[in-house]
Structures are given as structure tokens and as C-alpha cells.
Scaffold this motif. Structure first.
Motif, PDB file in Angstrom:
ATOM      1  N   ARG A 256      -3.085   8.104   4.245  1.00 48.84           N
ATOM      2  CA  ARG A 256      -1.615   6.672   4.370  1.00 48.84           C
ATOM      3  C   ARG A 256      -2.222   5.865   5.380  1.00 48.84           C
ATOM      4  O   ARG A 256      -0.676   5.435   5.558  1.00 48.84           O
ATOM      5  CB  ARG A 256      -1.065   7.854   4.563  1.00 48.84           C
TER       6      ARG A 256
ATOM      7  N   HIS B 243       1.029   6.599  -6.976  1.00 46.33           N
ATOM      8  CA  HIS B 243       0.475   7.463  -7.301  1.00 46.33           C
ATOM      9  C   HIS B 243       0.032   8.480  -7.701  1.00 46.33           C
ATOM     10  O   HIS B 243       0.164   9.646  -8.114  1.00 46.33           O
ATOM     11  CB  HIS B 243      -1.533   6.909  -6.587  1.00 46.33           C
TER      12      HIS B 243
ATOM     13  N   HIS C  40      -7.824  16.866  -3.792  1.00 43.58           N
ATOM     14  CA  HIS C  40      -8.647  16.206  -4.704  1.00 43.58           C
ATOM     15  C   HIS C  40      -9.551  17.144  -5.327  1.00 43.58           C
ATOM     16  O   HIS C  40      -9.534  17.255  -6.946  1.00 43.58           O
ATOM     17  CB  HIS C  40      -9.009  14.855  -4.687  1.00 43.58           C
TER      18      HIS C  40
ATOM     19  N   TYR D   9       1.209  -1.186   0.499  1.00 38.63           N
ATOM     20  CA  TYR D   9       0.054   0.278   0.116  1.00 38.63           C
ATOM     21  C   TYR D   9       1.188   1.259   0.128  1.00 38.63           C
ATOM     22  O   TYR D   9       0.495   2.271  -1.001  1.00 38.63           O
ATOM     23  CB  TYR D   9      -1.116  -0.010   1.465  1.00 38.63           C
TER      24      TYR D   9
HETATM   25  C1  HEM Z   1      -9.549   8.216 -10.208  1.00 40.46           C
HETATM   26  C2  HEM Z   1      -9.244   9.643  -8.870  1.00 40.46           C
HETATM   27  C3  HEM Z   1      -8.773   8.790  -7.776  1.00 40.46           C
HETATM   28  C4  HEM Z   1      -9.485   8.901  -6.930  1.00 40.46           C
HETATM   29  C5  HEM Z   1     -10.055   7.769  -6.575  1.00 40.46           C
HETATM   30  C6  HEM Z   1      -7.767   9.334  -5.931  1.00 40.46           C
HETATM   31  C7  HEM Z   1      -7.920   8.279  -4.986  1.00 40.46           C
HETATM   32  C8  HEM Z   1      -6.767   8.949  -4.512  1.00 40.46           C
HETATM   33  C9  HEM Z   1      -6.549   8.091  -2.767  1.00 40.46           C
HETATM   34  C10 HEM Z   1      -7.771   7.332  -1.341  1.00 40.46           C
HETATM   35  C11 HEM Z   1      -5.261   8.495  -2.250  1.00 40.46           C
HETATM   36  C12 HEM Z   1      -4.947   8.840  -0.676  1.00 40.46           C
HETATM   37  C13 HEM Z   1      -4.085   7.376  -0.140  1.00 40.46           C
HETATM   38  C14 HEM Z   1      -3.741   7.540   1.192  1.00 40.46           C
HETATM   39  O1  HEM Z   1      -3.445   8.779   2.442  1.00 40.46           O
HETATM   40  O2  HEM Z   1      -3.534   6.480   2.121  1.00 40.46           O
HETATM   41  C15 HEM Z   1      -4.972   9.246  -2.792  1.00 40.46           C
HETATM   42  C16 HEM Z   1      -3.807  10.477  -2.836  1.00 40.46           C
HETATM   43  C17 HEM Z   1      -3.055  11.122  -4.009  1.00 40.46           C
HETATM   44  N1  HEM Z   1      -3.737  11.159  -4.874  1.00 40.46           N
HETATM   45 FE1  HEM Z   1      -5.494  10.758  -5.833  1.00 40.46          FE
HETATM   46  N2  HEM Z   1      -6.966   9.972  -6.538  1.00 40.46           N
HETATM   47  C18 HEM Z   1      -7.570  10.040  -7.702  1.00 40.46           C
HETATM   48  C19 HEM Z   1      -7.564  10.639  -8.625  1.00 40.46           C
HETATM   49  C20 HEM Z   1      -5.624  12.046  -8.561  1.00 40.46           C
HETATM   50  C21 HEM Z   1      -5.534  12.940  -9.155  1.00 40.46           C
HETATM   51  C22 HEM Z   1      -5.962  13.348 -10.590  1.00 40.46           C
HETATM   52  C23 HEM Z   1      -4.095  13.720  -9.117  1.00 40.46           C
HETATM   53  C24 HEM Z   1      -3.502  14.339  -8.775  1.00 40.46           C
HETATM   54  C25 HEM Z   1      -3.616  15.221 -10.481  1.00 40.46           C
HETATM   55  C26 HEM Z   1      -4.345  12.547  -7.505  1.00 40.46           C
HETATM   56  C27 HEM Z   1      -3.257  13.386  -6.385  1.00 40.46           C
HETATM   57  C28 HEM Z   1      -2.646  12.412  -5.813  1.00 40.46           C
HETATM   58  C29 HEM Z   1      -2.044  12.971  -4.484  1.00 40.46           C
HETATM   59  C30 HEM Z   1      -0.760  14.204  -4.615  1.00 40.46           C
HETATM   60  C31 HEM Z   1      -2.483  11.961  -3.402  1.00 40.46           C
HETATM   61  C32 HEM Z   1      -1.274  11.639  -2.253  1.00 40.46           C
HETATM   62  C33 HEM Z   1      -0.823  10.867  -2.607  1.00 40.46           C
HETATM   63  C34 HEM Z   1       0.732  10.729  -1.116  1.00 40.46           C
HETATM   64  O3  HEM Z   1       0.217  10.955   0.093  1.00 40.46           O
HETATM   65  O4  HEM Z   1       1.422  10.809  -1.225  1.00 40.46           O
HETATM   66  N3  HEM Z   1      -5.377  11.868  -7.305  1.00 40.46           N
HETATM   67  N4  HEM Z   1      -6.001   9.722  -4.126  1.00 40.46           N
END
Ligand code: HEM
Ligand code: CU
Lengths: 635, 205
Positions: A464, A88, A403, A81
Motif C-alpha cells: 500500500r 482493486h 495472490h 493510488y
Molecule cells: C492480474 C492480476 C493481479 C495483479 C497484477 C494484482 C496486483 C495487486 C497489487 C500490486 C496489489 C498491492 C497494492 C498495494 O499494496 O499497494 C494488490 C492488492 C490486492 N489484490 Fe491483487 N492483483 C491481481 C489479481 C487479484 C485477484 C484475482 C484478487 C482476488 C481474487 C486480488 C486481490 C487483492 C487484494 C485483496 C489486495 C489487497 C488490497 C488492499 O491492500 O486493500 N488481486 N493486487
């Protein structure tokens, strides 16, 4: 000099087109594909690559939501994870969002300013290959189970040599170097294209708003991306050759990483967001059929956002303990960004109010953007205040906020812009029906999936975490978020289907299917390799809405790639510029660079040894190929 | 583009090159200088950030770098601006023999600079692995050394080029002129680093 073939009264129409084709077309077959320096070829492949990475990053998001759907789920292990959320975030921010915004600009900007190619077209090709190799490095590593796992912002000391041995972090850091080299190169090309290749008459005050937003964005790229390149270089050095930049035991400082990183990453949000604002302005103009309301205010707001975004990086570090006055200053500055953003939103709404809006798919995405972005902006103002940030930091509230801003402020306008410019990219229109179906799935699915995360966060769920215990009151909300992610995925599939079906139809869109005002719509759909037969001349920021036929200038050579250089402010014609020919050397140089970067993950000597082929590559690249041919030679 | 058009002017009389801000090469070089200037500025910020955490600078018991190699380097690199200026002016007059001679001269006098740079590394009095102070001054010197090397490479290639048939193309004179501009960036960016490496540690308690 007078016997050189030039366009004009005597040479126009089919004869001119045939000769320009001979001069500007790329070679046939694979060779042509590898050597092309046409901004449209490079831009298109940049867009396809970045969208593929969006899909890959989205697949990882779906995997995370699957895991989080139920408490104490055992689908994905904790270690896996960690890799997945790091991949991601990294993929989305470095390999999708910034590159895709530059990619669209590579394709559209030269057309929009009325020129035949981007400035430094070989550098442009080099940039694409460099970007591709960076993306491959990261994803191949992930496939081999050595993907990075310390979060997309790679905080030290967690990512330092003591806590993350192995190569995971080094791979991440070199991926950064690849993408930053690529992104900075493109930014320089775009700045020079905008300042020096504008059509005669397109004074700085007549540039379309998208051109303004790309100019400001590119300047921001040039000023902010060096910070992350330097920071990740120092991280690599700490890990590989034993420097002590971030090691507190030898008087280094972990906060140095955070400052350098956020000096880049806060502007990065605006690097994603300003081009999106540019999309919105163009779409609103076309689909209301009137010039956008208060052009000057929009320009000033764009510039103001660019300036302000450099003053506020520290708001990501409220939780690290700062001087009191620092808190106040950064809170005020962060909130100040809301003012120009609000002005822009007001101007777009006014334009729609005063015009005759036609709610085709691109405009729907604009409306979705406005709604979503206002919510994301509000939660942003919330976390800009220190007491709240200290509570919500590292909770799902922040995941929801980021987001809302990134998807609402970046992805929605992007999908609108791709729909809008699709005929210019491919010669075909996307289907309205499928487009609308995709739109509603993405828009409603997004809000239904992410709005609940605000509440999950306020109920205390940290970000996270690979799983959570049952009975915290988080179960239903998480299930909701996961189910609705499925709706977003369906929307994505519909969008892709729409594209695939359109590509199977014959091209029939015509040069200007939307009756849009920008110069890019004066070229064919898709444009010929030389973009314009004659160089257009403009007298307003909506040239195609002027009365009468398009004004043009003649006199460029047709047997040689020539572009006209104009003055930076007034766009007076100044020089006929010989545009570089196709060549394989940008690709070979990028291969040499990749060997150097990847080698340096394993031994510092790779930098020394790898410099040799790289120097050879660059030398041959810049060495003039043709014998001097008629144009001024010194005697 | 089959829509009707109206011819309103002709571009055939325009020149095919110009020097300075009118030329595309100048803008490219400017872009590089801004990017690299930003890297230097941030590296310098890192220097002060690390200094801020120390009780003394350099940290006890390290003594400041020996002045000789660095100072000699500084004097010599400032002197190179003389031939550099001559080359730039000659290029803008299309004076090919002066350009050729000047470039050969530059290629030769950069060599002692490279040797002196080697001595500078040797006289820092600390290793990059010792502590953050060592890391940051090695980084600054290394960053500048890469600029010195790349410009040296550029100059060598350009020197050879100007002796070939391509040397007579007008756009090559633009290249020579802009290469001189870049060399100015190389020595200008050295001056703050010289102060940071050699003098700040002497001025501070
Ligand atoms: C289908 C659309 C998306 C879903 C369902 C999604 C879902 C998630 C989830 C569940 C997390 C949290 C992970 C965690 O903290 O455990 C996350 C983190 C993140 N997402 Fe998304 N996301 C999507 C699209 C995007 C897009 C389009 C971007 C940027 C352009 C993005 C940028 C990020 C970033 C920067 C994080 C932080 C990662 C980290 O904590 O290191 N996401 N996303
Ligand atoms: Cu921020």
C-alpha cells in the motif's frame, strides 16, 4: 387429476419437448429478459457480470503495476493510488471472487443434481439485481471520484468519521450490504437445492464432489457473511447517526471491527477456495476418465476445511497484541488447515497417477493450481507463525502470498472450470490452441510477476505505498513484476478472444463432449429451459459412466412448472413441487431495496420511507397469481 | 436430451405439499432463521466485547433500563405462543375457519407489543450517541424490533390472503404453518436480549 398431461410412455420425444418448452420458456424479448427466473439465465448473467468485474479489477491492478514499475514515478497521485488499491481489493473480493463462485454454482448445481430449476428462483433473480446494483454503486462512485480509499478491509479508526469524512466509506459499507444480501440469498437457494431437489437415488453419499463443496461453502456463507454485514452496518451507524461502537473515546473498540471482519474474511478465503476444489475434483475425474481416488477422504477433507476455517480468523490480528495462549492456539489451528488440504492434493495426484490423464486445457489449469497453491500454502504456513508474521505483516511478502492463494487457488481452477463447462453454457467448445496459449501466458506470467514480490517484501518494501525511493534494491524486482503483469494481461486477452471467437461459431458441442460422468452432461448443450425431459435416477456418483441407458422417472406435469422434491439424505421422491413462474417483482423489489440502501447513505429516514415500497414489492411478489387450478384445494 | 432412456418409476402419485422439513418453505424459513440467528449471536458477542472494556456495567452514572415495559412485553409475547400454536395446528388440519380467526387475533394482539416496544426504547435511560454501551443496547433492541415489524407485516398479508380464494390452496396452509414457526423464532430470540438489556446490568456490580 388424471386428465392432467404428464410425461410417460404415452407422452415423450418431440411432442413432450414441445409442450415442456411452452411451459418452461421465458417470454420473448426484453420482457422475458427482465422477468426470467431460469437458473441458467441468471447464472449466465451472474458469470458475465462477475467476469467483467474481474477485468475491471484487473485493469486497476495493471494501473498499480504501471505506477510501481519505476521508483518515484509520478503517474498516479498518492490519493488516487489509495482509491485504486482499495477498489482493486474490494472489487476482487466482494464483486468478483465470491459472486463468481456462486454464479457457476447457480448454473451448474441444478443440472448436476438432476432438477429443473434452483430452489427459490425468484429470490435468485432478486439476488442478481441486488448484486448488480451494489457493483454499480461502487463503480459509479469511483468514476465520480468518490470511491472508497481506506483499504479493502476498511479498518477503523482510519475509516471512521474522524479520519475519513465524506461519503467514500459509506458507499463502501452499503456496497457490502448489497453484496452480502445477494450472496446469502444464493447460499440459501443452493443449500435447499442440494438437500431437497436431488435426483431420486442421489443419496448424500453419491453427490458429486463439486456438490459437496458447494454445500459446505454455502453453509459457510450463511454463517460468516452476517458478520461483515453487521460490522459494516455498525460502521455506517457510527458515521451517520453518531453511535460509538468503534470510538475508543466513548468506550467503543476498534478491535471489535477487526474481530467481526476477520470472522467473515478468513472463511471468505475458503468460500472462494472450496468451490475451486470442487472444480478440480470434477475436472480431474473427467480428464483421467476414472472416479476420483478416495471419494470419502475428499468429502471429509472438504467438511474439515469448512469447520476449521471458522477457528482461525485471529491469525490476521497477530500484530494487534493478544494473550499468549491465543497466539499458540491460533497458530496451531491455522497450521491444522494444511492437513486436509494436503489430503485433497494427494487424492487428486493419485487419481491422475492411476488414470489416463489427458492434458487438455482444464487439466492444465488444475496442474497450475496444484503447483501454485502448494507455494501459496507454504508461505501461508510461514505467516501463520507469529514471529514471522510480525516481520512480514504489511510487506509485499503478504501481497505475494495472498495472490498465490487467491489466483492459484481460485482463479486458475475457475478458468479451468469455465473452459470445462463452456459447452454446457453455450453449446460450443473453446479452441484448444488458443486456450493453451492463454493458459501459458497466465500461468507463467503470474509466477514471474508475483514470485519476486516475496523477495521485495523480505527486502522491506511495505504494501500500500504509491511509490518508493530508488536505491533500496527494489527497482529491478518491481520492474520485473510490472513487465510480467503485461504477460498476464495478454493471457487474459487471449482467453476473452477465445470466448468471442467460439461464440461466433454455430453451437455444435453435443451433450457430452468430454465423456464426463455428471448428470449435467445428460442435458443438451446448452440445456433446454426445463433441463431434463424426464427426471433422471442415479445409482452412483458418476451416473453417466454406468452401463446401459439413463434411468428416469416420469409423471411430472408438463403444463405446469413442476419439480420433484426428494428426502434430504436418501433422495427418495417425496413431493411434486410447483416451481414459481417468471415475474418482474424481484427486479422491482431490488430497485426499491437499492433506493433504500443508497438513500440511507444520505439520511437515516430513507430506511423508514424506503421500507414502504419494499414491503409493497415483496407482498406482490409473494401473492399467488393464478387461480387455483385442479391441484389439491381444501373444501 | 435425445439419448435413450429407461423408465423406472412414476411420480404422478406424489402429493403436492407437505408440512415441516418435507416442505421447501420450511427450509427457506430455516435458512432465514439461521442467518438472523447469526446476526443476533454476533451482536450479542459485540455486547460482551464492549462490556469487557468497561469498569462497571452500565457505565457510571447510567442506571439500568426501567424494567416495566420490557417485562410486560416479555410476558405478553410469551402468551402469544398460545394462539400461535393453535393456528399452526389448525393449519396442519386444513381447518380454515380456525386459521382465519387465529390470524385476525394475532394481528390484533401484536399491536400492543409494538406500543410496548416504543416504551422500551424510551426507558433505556441512555442514547445511542452517549457511549458504546448505549449504542449496543439500542442496536439489540432495534434489531429485534425489525423482526417484530417484518413478522407483523407477514402476518397481516397472510391474514388477508387466507380470506381470498387462494386461502383454500393447500400450499397456503403450509405458509401459515411456517409463519407460525417464524414467530417462535421472534419470541425465542427475544429472551436472551431481554436478559442482556434488563438483567445483566442489574446482576453485575
Ligand atoms: C492480474 C492480476 C493481479 C495483479 C497484477 C494484482 C496486483 C495487486 C497489487 C500490486 C496489489 C498491492 C497494492 C498495494 O499494496 O499497494 C494488490 C492488492 C490486492 N489484490 Fe491483487 N492483483 C491481481 C489479481 C487479484 C485477484 C484475482 C484478487 C482476488 C481474487 C486480488 C486481490 C487483492 C487484494 C485483496 C489486495 C489487497 C488490497 C488492499 O491492500 O486493500 N488481486 N493486487
Ligand atoms: Cu486467514
Amino acid at each position: 387429476m388424471s386428465d392432467v398431461a404428464r410425461d410417460g410412455e404415452a407422452l415423450q420425444g418431440a411432442e413432450l419437448e414441445a409442450r415442456l418448452h411452452r411451459t418452461w420458456s421465458r417470454a420473448p424479448g426484453l420482457w422475458g429478459w427482465l422477468t426470467t427466473v431460469d437458473h441458467k439465465d441468471i447464472g449466465r448473467r451472474y458469470i458475465y457480470t462477475a467476469m467483467t468485474l474481474l477485468i475491471l479489477g484487473g485493469a486497476l491492478a495493471a494501473a498499480m503495476r504501471l505506477q510501481l514499475a519505476t521508483p518515484e514515478s509520478g503517474l498516479i497521485s498518492a490519493a488516487r493510488y489509495n482509491q485504486i488499491f482499495t477498489m482493486h481489493g474490494t472489487t476482487m473480493m466482494f464483486l468478483f471472487a465470491v459472486p463468481v463462485m456462486e454464479a457457476v454454482a447457480i448454473y451448474i448445481i441444478p443440472l448436476m443434481v438432476g432438477t429443473r430449476n434452483i430452489a427459490f428462483p425468484r429470490l435468485n433473480a432478486f439476488s442478481y439485481w441486488t448484486y448488480l446494483f451494489g457493483a454499480l454503486l461502487l463503480w459509479v462512485a469511483f468514476a465520480l471520484n468518490v470511491g472508497p480509499d481506506a483499504g479493502w478491509f476498511m479498518y477503523v479508526p482510519l475509516s471512521g468519521p474522524e479520519f475519513t469524512p465524506g461519503k467514500r466509506t459509506d458507499i463502501w459499507a452499503q456496497m457490502i450490504t448489497f453484496t452480502e444480501v445477494a450472496a446469502i440469498a444464493v447460499a440459501v437457494e443452493l443449500i435447499v437445492t442440494i438437500l431437497k431437489f436431488r435426483a431420486p437415488g442421489m443419496t448424500i453419499a453419491r453427490m458429486p464432489l463439486y456438490v459437496w463443496s458447494i454445500l459446505v461453502t454455502s453453509i459457510m456463507v450463511v454463517l460468516s457473511l452476517p458478520a461483515v454485514a453487521l460490522a459494516s452496518g455498525m460502521l455506517l451507524a457510527d458515521r451517520l447517526i453518531g453511535t460509538q461502537f468503534y470510538n475508543p473515546f466513548e468506550h467503543g473498540d476498534a478491535l471489535l471491527w477487526q474481530h467481526l471482519f476477520w470472522f467473515f474474511a478468513h472463511p471468505e478465503v475458503y468460500i472462494i477456495f472450496l468451490p475451486a476444489m470442487g472444480f478440480v475434483s470434477q475436472i480431474v475425474e473427467t480428464f483421467t476418465q476414472r472416479p476420483v481416488f478416495a471419494y470419502a477422504a475428499l468429502v471429509l477433507a472438504t467438511v474439515a476445511i469448512g469447520l476449521l476455517s471458522f477457528g482461525v480468523w485471529v491469525h490476521h490480528m497477530f500484530a494487534t497484541g493478544l494473550p499468549r495462549l491465543g497466539y499458540d492456539f491460533y497458530t496451531a489451528a491455522s497450521m491444522a488447515v494444511a492437513v486436509p488440504s494436503a489430503i485433497q492434493i494427494f487424492c487428486w495426484i493419485a487419481t491422475m497417477w492411476l488414470g489416463r490423464p489427458r492434458f487438455a486445457v482444464p487439466l492444465l489449469y488444475v496442474v497450475a493450481f496444484i503447483v501454485t497453491f502448494v507455494i501459496g500454502g507454504l508461505t501461508g504456513v510461514m505467516v501463520a507463525s507469529v514471529p514471522l508474521d510480525l516481520q512480514l505483516h504489511d510487506s509485499y511478502f503478504v501481497v505475494a502470498h495472498l495472490h498465490y492463494v487467491l489466483i492459484g487457488g481460485g482463479v486458475f481452477p475457475l478458468l479451468g472450470a469455465l473452459t470445462y463447462w463452456f459447452p454446457k453454457l453455450t453449446g460450443r467448445l473453446l479452441s484448444e490452441g488458443l486456450g493453451k496459449a492463454a493458459f501459458w501466458c497466465v500461468f507463467l506470467g503470474f509466477n514471474a510477476a508475483f514470485f519476486p514480490m516475496h523477495i521485495t517484501g523480505m527486502l522491506g518494501m511495505p504494501r500500500r505505498v504509491y511509490t518508493y525511493p530508488t536505491g533500496m534494491g527494489w527497482d529491478a524486482l518491481n520492474m520485473m513484476s510490472s513487465l510480467m503483469t503485461g504477460v498476464i494481461v495478454i493471457g487474459g486477452i487471449l482467453f476473452v478472444t477465445n470466448v468471442v471467437l467460439a461464440l461466433r461459431r454455430p453451437p455444435d458441442a453435443g451433450p457430452n463432449p468430454w465423456n464426463a460422468p455428471g448428470l449435467e452432461w445428460a442435458a443438451d448443450s446448452p440445456p433446454a429451459p426445463y433441463n431434463f425431459e424426464h427426471i433422471p435416477v442415479v445409482s452412483s456418483h458418476t451416473p453417466l459412466w454406468e452401463e446401459g441407458p439413463l434411468n428416469v422417472m416420469t409423471g411430472l406435469r408438463v403444463d405446469d412448472r413442476e419439480q420433484v422434491v426428494t428426502t434430504a439424505i436418501e433422495a427418495q421422491p417425496d413431493i411434486r413441487y410447483p416451481s414459481p413462474e417468471p415475474t418482474l417483482w424481484p427486479l422491482l423489489s431490488a430497485v426499491a431495496l437499492a433506493a433504500l440502501f443508497i438513500g440511507s447513505i444520505f439520511t437515516p429516514w430513507a430506511v423508514v420511507i424506503g421500507a414502504v415500497p419494499l414491503a409493497v414489492g415483496f407482498t406482490v411478489w409473494f401473492w399467488p397469481k393464478n387461480a387455483p387450478d385442479g391441484e389439491p384445494v381444501i373444501e | 436430451m435425445s439419448a435413450p432412456v429407461r423408465f423406472v418409476g412414476d411420480l404422478a402419485h406424489l402429493p403436492t405439499h407437505a408440512f415441516g422439513p418435507r416442505s421447501i418453505t420450511w427450509w427457506g424459513i430455516l435458512g432465514f432463521m439461521v442467518v438472523e440467528g447469526m446476526v443476533f449471536a454476533l451482536a450479542i458477542a459485540a455486547y460482551f466485547f464492549i462490556m469487557d472494556k468497561e469498569q462497571s456495567w452500565p457505565p457510571i452514572p447510567i442506571s439500568p433500563p426501567d424494567l416495566r415495559a420490557g417485562t410486560l412485553f416479555t410476558v405478553l409475547i410469551l402468551l402469544t405462543e398460545l394462539p400461535n400454536r393453535v393456528i399452526k395446528n389448525a393449519a396442519e388440519r386444513y381447518d380454515i375457519s380456525t386459521v382465519r380467526f387465529g390470524l385476525v387475533l394475532m394481528s390484533i394482539i401484536t399491536l400492543p407489543l409494538l406500543v410496548l416496544r416504543g416504551f422500551e426504547f424510551a426507558s433505556l435511560g441512555v442514547y445511542w450517541t452517549d457511549n458504546a454501551y448505549g449504542s449496543v443496547i439500542w442496536m439489540l433492541l432495534f434489531l429485534h424490533a425489525t423482526h417484530l415489524l417484518t413478522d407483523y407485516g407477514d402476518t397481516l398479508v397472510l391474514t388477508v390472503l387466507m380470506f381470498t380464494v387462494h386461502g383454500k390452496e393447500s400450499n397456503r396452509f403450509v405458509d401459515v404453518s411456517e409463519n407460525s414457526l417464524y414467530w417462535r423464532f421472534v419470541w425465542l430470540s427475544w429472551l436472551p436480549i431481554y436478559v442482556l438489556l434488563y438483567w445483566i446490568p442489574r446482576w453485575l456490580p
